[in-house]
Design a protein around this motif. Structure first.
Motif, mmCIF file in Angstrom:
data_model
loop_
_atom_site.group_PDB
_atom_site.id
_atom_site.type_symbol
_atom_site.label_atom_id
_atom_site.label_comp_id
_atom_site.label_asym_id
_atom_site.label_seq_id
_atom_site.Cartn_x
_atom_site.Cartn_y
_atom_site.Cartn_z
ATOM 1 N N GLY A 103 28.803 8.127 -22.647
ATOM 2 C CA GLY A 103 27.891 7.026 -22.877
ATOM 3 C C GLY A 103 26.612 7.308 -21.701
ATOM 4 N N ILE A 104 26.270 6.013 -21.226
ATOM 5 C CA ILE A 104 25.107 6.497 -20.129
ATOM 6 C C ILE A 104 25.502 6.076 -18.694
ATOM 7 N N ARG A 105 25.050 7.007 -17.885
ATOM 8 C CA ARG A 105 25.376 6.769 -16.337
ATOM 9 C C ARG A 105 23.960 6.425 -15.799
ATOM 10 N N TYR A 135 25.653 6.282 -7.690
ATOM 11 C CA TYR A 135 26.164 6.262 -8.993
ATOM 12 C C TYR A 135 26.445 4.830 -9.012
ATOM 13 N N ILE A 136 25.528 3.815 -9.805
ATOM 14 C CA ILE A 136 26.110 2.322 -9.734
ATOM 15 C C ILE A 136 26.395 1.652 -10.903
ATOM 16 N N LYS A 137 26.651 2.312 -12.059
ATOM 17 C CA LYS A 137 26.847 1.727 -13.483
ATOM 18 C C LYS A 137 27.168 2.928 -14.660
ATOM 19 N N SER A 138 27.979 2.374 -15.419
ATOM 20 C CA SER A 138 28.150 2.961 -16.581
ATOM 21 C C SER A 138 28.139 2.179 -17.771
ATOM 22 N N VAL A 139 27.817 2.908 -18.956
ATOM 23 C CA VAL A 139 27.610 1.865 -20.194
ATOM 24 C C VAL A 139 28.210 2.840 -21.121
ATOM 25 N N GLU A 140 29.349 2.500 -21.966
ATOM 26 C CA GLU A 140 30.122 3.288 -22.722
ATOM 27 C C GLU A 140 29.157 3.122 -24.323
ATOM 28 N N SER A 191 24.187 -5.003 -14.727
ATOM 29 C CA SER A 191 24.573 -5.732 -15.908
ATOM 30 C C SER A 191 24.153 -5.038 -17.027
ATOM 31 N N ALA A 192 23.628 -3.985 -16.900
ATOM 32 C CA ALA A 192 23.301 -3.248 -18.356
ATOM 33 C C ALA A 192 24.322 -3.287 -19.325
ATOM 34 N N SER A 193 24.084 -3.521 -20.547
ATOM 35 C CA SER A 193 25.151 -3.402 -21.570
ATOM 36 C C SER A 193 24.548 -2.821 -23.098
#
Length: 470
Positions: free
Chosen positions: A143-145, A157-162, A216-218
């Protein structure tokens, strides 16, 4: 690049051995003969090779991909992670840092202190220490890093979104009014064996990133682009449409253009969470609709055809001028009207992977000019002001790569120079000096994500300003 999205890189490239065919370029002296296995730079007289910076050792074994720009920095994706370059003085371009974080393709965009990266290979988890594993494993991730790059020497690196089917590419869509950015995630090639990528995959994923709280990205929407299933496979040519490869957004005008495997489409994106397809086109000469570029007025689209998936020698006499090329469309009453094809006017050796790939506009007032990568065909600067009669202005290329496959993945114009990411050779800086393009030298921008197109507009006194927001 549209090579199959799962499995190792080896074996994806189709390399053919043969003899180079020379062809003269109108108004520009013919290139020197290619010498297989060497780096013999050839270029038109109006092009200068400024510098080359090799890939950092930490990711030297994997190939470079796409580029994003902000201020005095360029961000270059790589199957092994990404690198940040200082381009304040283009002649002294240097590596600031390199992040090892494997996962194809690492397509990049940047906004503020945030860097977004696409991962389209099945990983054991979302970490930078993950390992490759089959997408048939339910616990796989892609997904997105999201990275914080405020400190260019130490990105975090602070967040991943599948996302479903991973993220082959993504397009950043700013929503400054509400303090968000959206990422339109493109992916394709579903399989009944992949739990996160079941057919029919006729949609895109939309990731919402609140700028005040990026962790909080989604995913907020997965709109269906092709409710009727899209274009069917054409024997020997196009793949069936099962998702999009890339989308270019022109936020100011509320439109986007999608290159979606077997279809080229226009979107209405005035509501960024609910894009609507407003026009569709197919072309029997197109094998894989790969990417799109609007002209500055938003009245034309250049679509690229990645025939052979980026691994085949398609810039040869056998393939001809209309396949593996660009197609130029005028937008007339909201519909796409075909005008002509453009392909580099020099045959490449049958050992060179060469096909239309990523490019960007050069901001010349009153003209439609762009620079474009063609893998081992190098970088081509060409004019499509007359949609029906495009012509090349200048070019740069190296000749056949010793590694077999290689060349420029992307070639983009940014603040007076052309920057190109080479699979194997690293990061190149090129300069064109031509009366037809020199006026662009005075146009300065503070950010460039090429798939987030902005407008160059007159602010008086003949000067242009640029914005990629509404």
């Amino acid at each position: 690049m549209s090579i199959p999205r799962r499995g190792g890189l080896a074996g994806r490239f189709l390399v053919f051995v043969g003899t180079a065919v020379a062809m003269a370029l109108s108004a520009i002296p013919a290139q020197a003969a290619d010498i297989p296995g060497t780096d013999q730079i050839v270029m038109s007289p109006n092009v200068q090779h400024v510098t080359n910076v090799p890939k950092p050792a930490s990711i030297a074994a994997t190939i470079n991909t796409d580029i994003a720009f902000q201020g005095n920095y360029a961000y270059v994706g790589n199957y092994g992670g990404f690198s940040i370059y200082d381009i304040k003085n283009p002649k002294k371009t240097s590596v600031v840092s390199s992040v090892v974080c494997p996962g194809s393709q690492m397509d990049l965009s940047v906004y503020g202190d945030l860097l977004f990266a696409s991962v389209d290979s099945s990983r054991s988890d979302d970490s930078c220490g993950s390992t490759s594993q089959s997408a048939s494993v339910k616990e796989s991730w892609e997904g997105i890093r999201i990275f914080d790059v405020k400190d260019k020497k130490n990105p975090k690196y602070i967040k991943s979104v599948e996302t479903n089917c991973g993220s082959h590419t993504h397009t950043l869509v700013p929503d400054k009014k509400h303090g968000n950015v959206y990422l339109y995630v493109s992916s394709y090639n579903p399989s009944a064996s992949f739990p996160d990528c079941l057919p029919p995959h006729d949609k895109i994923s939309i990731v919402k990133v609140p700028l005040g709280n990026p962790t909080s990205a989604s995913v907020v929407a997965t709109p269906v682009v092709f409710p009727d299933g899209g274009n069917e496979s054409q024997p020997g040519l196009a793949l069936p449409t099962s998702g999009c490869h890339d989308i270019t957004a022109y936020v100011e005008k509320g439109i986007a253009a999608g290159a979606c495997m077997g279809d080229g489409v226009l979107f209405d994106i005035r509501n960024p969470e609910d894009p609507k397809v407003t026009a569709r086109i197919t072309d029997p000469n197109f094998a894989f609709w790969h990417s799109a570029t609007f002209n500055n007025a938003g009245t034309k689209v250049v679509f690229t055809d990645e025939l052979g998936g980026g691994g085949a020698a398609t810039c040869n006499e056998a393939t001809g001028p209309n396949r593996g090329a660009d197609a130029i469309y005028d937008i007339v009453n909201g519909q796409l009207v075909f005008k002509n094809y453009y392909k580099i006017p020099r045959y490449q050796a049958d050992s060179e992977n060469c096909v239309a790939h990523n490019g960007s506009l050069i901001p010349v007032k009153g003209r439609d000019i762009m620079v474009q990568a063609w893998y081992q065909g190098g970088a081509s600067v060409w004019d499509f002001t007359d949609s029906a009669h495009p012509e090349e202005i200048g070019y740069f290329e190296r000749g056949p790569a010793a590694e077999g496959s290689g060349g420029f993945w992307s070639a983009y114009y940014y603040n007076g120079y052309i920057y190109a990411s080479d699979f194997n050779r690293g990061f190149d800086v090129i300069k064109i000096n031509d009366r037809r393009t020199n006026s662009a030298n005075g146009v300065q921008v503070d950010r460039l994500n090429t798939q987030t197109q902005g407008s160059y507009r007159d602010r008086g006194h003949g000067d242009w300003v640029w914005s990629d927001e509404d």
